[in-house]
Design a protein around this motif. Structure first.
Motif, short mmCIF file in Angstrom:
data_model
loop_
_atom_site.label_atom_id
_atom_site.label_comp_id
_atom_site.label_asym_id
_atom_site.label_seq_id
_atom_site.Cartn_x
_atom_site.Cartn_y
_atom_site.Cartn_z
N ALA A 148 8.99 -17.74 -29.27
CA ALA A 148 9.47 -17.38 -27.94
C ALA A 148 9.86 -18.62 -27.14
O ALA A 148 10.89 -18.63 -26.46
N VAL B 135 4.88 -10.90 -21.36
CA VAL B 135 6.19 -10.33 -21.09
C VAL B 135 6.02 -8.86 -20.73
O VAL B 135 5.31 -8.13 -21.43
N THR C 183 12.72 -15.14 -18.18
CA THR C 183 12.47 -14.08 -19.16
C THR C 183 13.43 -12.92 -18.97
O THR C 183 13.81 -12.24 -19.94
N GLU D 46 16.82 -10.14 -22.13
CA GLU D 46 16.83 -8.71 -22.47
C GLU D 46 17.91 -8.32 -23.47
O GLU D 46 17.79 -7.31 -24.16
N LEU E 296 9.63 -9.03 -29.96
CA LEU E 296 8.80 -8.10 -29.20
C LEU E 296 8.71 -6.73 -29.84
O LEU E 296 7.80 -5.96 -29.53
N LEU F 150 13.35 -7.12 -18.62
CA LEU F 150 12.19 -7.95 -18.92
C LEU F 150 11.85 -8.88 -17.76
O LEU F 150 12.70 -9.24 -16.96
N GLY G 29 8.53 -12.13 -17.11
CA GLY G 29 7.38 -12.76 -17.78
C GLY G 29 6.53 -13.55 -16.81
O GLY G 29 6.94 -13.88 -15.69
#
Length: 221
Positions: free
Chosen positions: A76, A132, A171, A175, A184, A193, A195
Motif C-alpha cells: 500500500a 482504509v 487515500t 479508488e 483490499l 475511500l 484513510g
C-alpha cells in the motif's frame, strides 16, 4: 443506560472535542487490537446516506486494517507514494500553464513536493496502523460526506482512548487504482475511500486554538 448525568456526559464530550488533534509522529508500539476494533466500531455507527445506498443487499461500509511491517502495508505504501508522485508531476505541469492555479494550488503543490522528497506518504507506514474505510458509491454521490462522518467518529474515539490519529486524505485518490483495490479485495471504482493512521502519539501537542464563538457566528432573525 449510562449512570452519568447529562451534565457529566457533556463535560466528557467537550473535553474529547477540545483534545482532538492531528498527530503526525507515532511511537512504534502497537496499541491493543481491541482499541482498534473500538475505533472501527465508532466509525460503523456514523451516519450514512440511506437514500443513496440503503437499498444494497450487502452492507455499504467496509474497513481494512493494515499493520506496520506487514506485506499489505509495504504494498500500500508503494502504491500510494507512486500516486502522490504522479499527482505532483501532473499538478506542476498544469500550474506552469495556468497562473491562477499556480496561486491557488501552491500550498498543495508544496505538500506533494515534500512527499516526493521524503519518499513516503506520511501516515502510510509511519504509524502502527493504517486504516482504509470504504463507502459504496450510490446516487446522489454523497459517499465522501458519509466518510467524513465515519472519520470524525473514529477520530474522537481514538482521542478518548489516548491514541494519536492522522487523516491520510490521498487515500481518496486510490479508488480507481486496480492494484490498490485488488489489495483490499474490492472492485475499482465501486467504492469511495479514505484513510487514517493510528498509534500512540510520539509527543503531546499544544491545545488547538480557535476563535471566540461570537467572532464566527451570526444569529439571524
Amino acid at each position: 443506560m449510562s449512570t452519568k448525568t447529562p451534565d457529566q456526559q457533556n463535560i466528557i464530550l467537550d473535553k474529547i472535542l477540545v483534545e482532538r488533534r492531528s498527530h503526525r509522529q507515532f511511537k512504534q508500539e502497537f496499541p491493543p487490537e481491541e482499541d482498534i476494533r473500538g475505533i472501527i466500531r465508532a466509525g460503523l455507527y456514523a451516519p450514512f446516506a440511506a437514500a443513496a445506498v440503503g437499498g444494497t443487499e450487502d452492507y455499504f461500509r467496509r474497513f481494512f486494517v493494515l499493520k506496520n511491517g506487514s506485506k499489505s502495508m509495504t504494498a500500500a505504501a508503494s502504491l500510494i507514494f507512486e500516486k502522490a508522485a504522479v499527482m505532483a508531476s501532473t499538478l506542476e505541469q498544469t500550474m506552469e500553464e495556468d497562473p491562477q492555479l499556480r496561486i491557488q494550488a501552491s500550498g498543495f503543490a508544496n505538500r506533494l513536493a515534500m512527499i516526493k522528497k521524503m519518499g513516503q506518504v506520511p501516515g502510510v507506514g509511519t504509524a502502527p496502523y493504517f486504516i482504509v474505510v470504504a463507502e459504496r458509491k450510490g446516487f446522489p454521490p454523497v459517499e465522501q460526506q458519509a466518510l467524513a462522518h465515519v472519520l470524525e467518529n473514529m477520530w474522537l474515539k481514538a482521542t478518548a482512548l489516548g491514541l494519536g490519529f492522522q487523516l491520510v486524505s490521498i487515500t481518496a485518490q486510490m479508488e480507481e487504482n486496480p492494484a490498490f483495490c485488488i489489495l483490499l479485495g474490492i472492485s475499482p471504482g465501486e467504492w469511495a475511500l479514505i484513510g487514517c493512521a493510528v498509534g500512540y502519539p510520539a509527543k503531546e501537542l499544544p491545545p488547538s486554538i480557535r476563535p471566540p464563538i461570537d467572532e464566527v457566528t451570526r444569529w439571524l432573525e
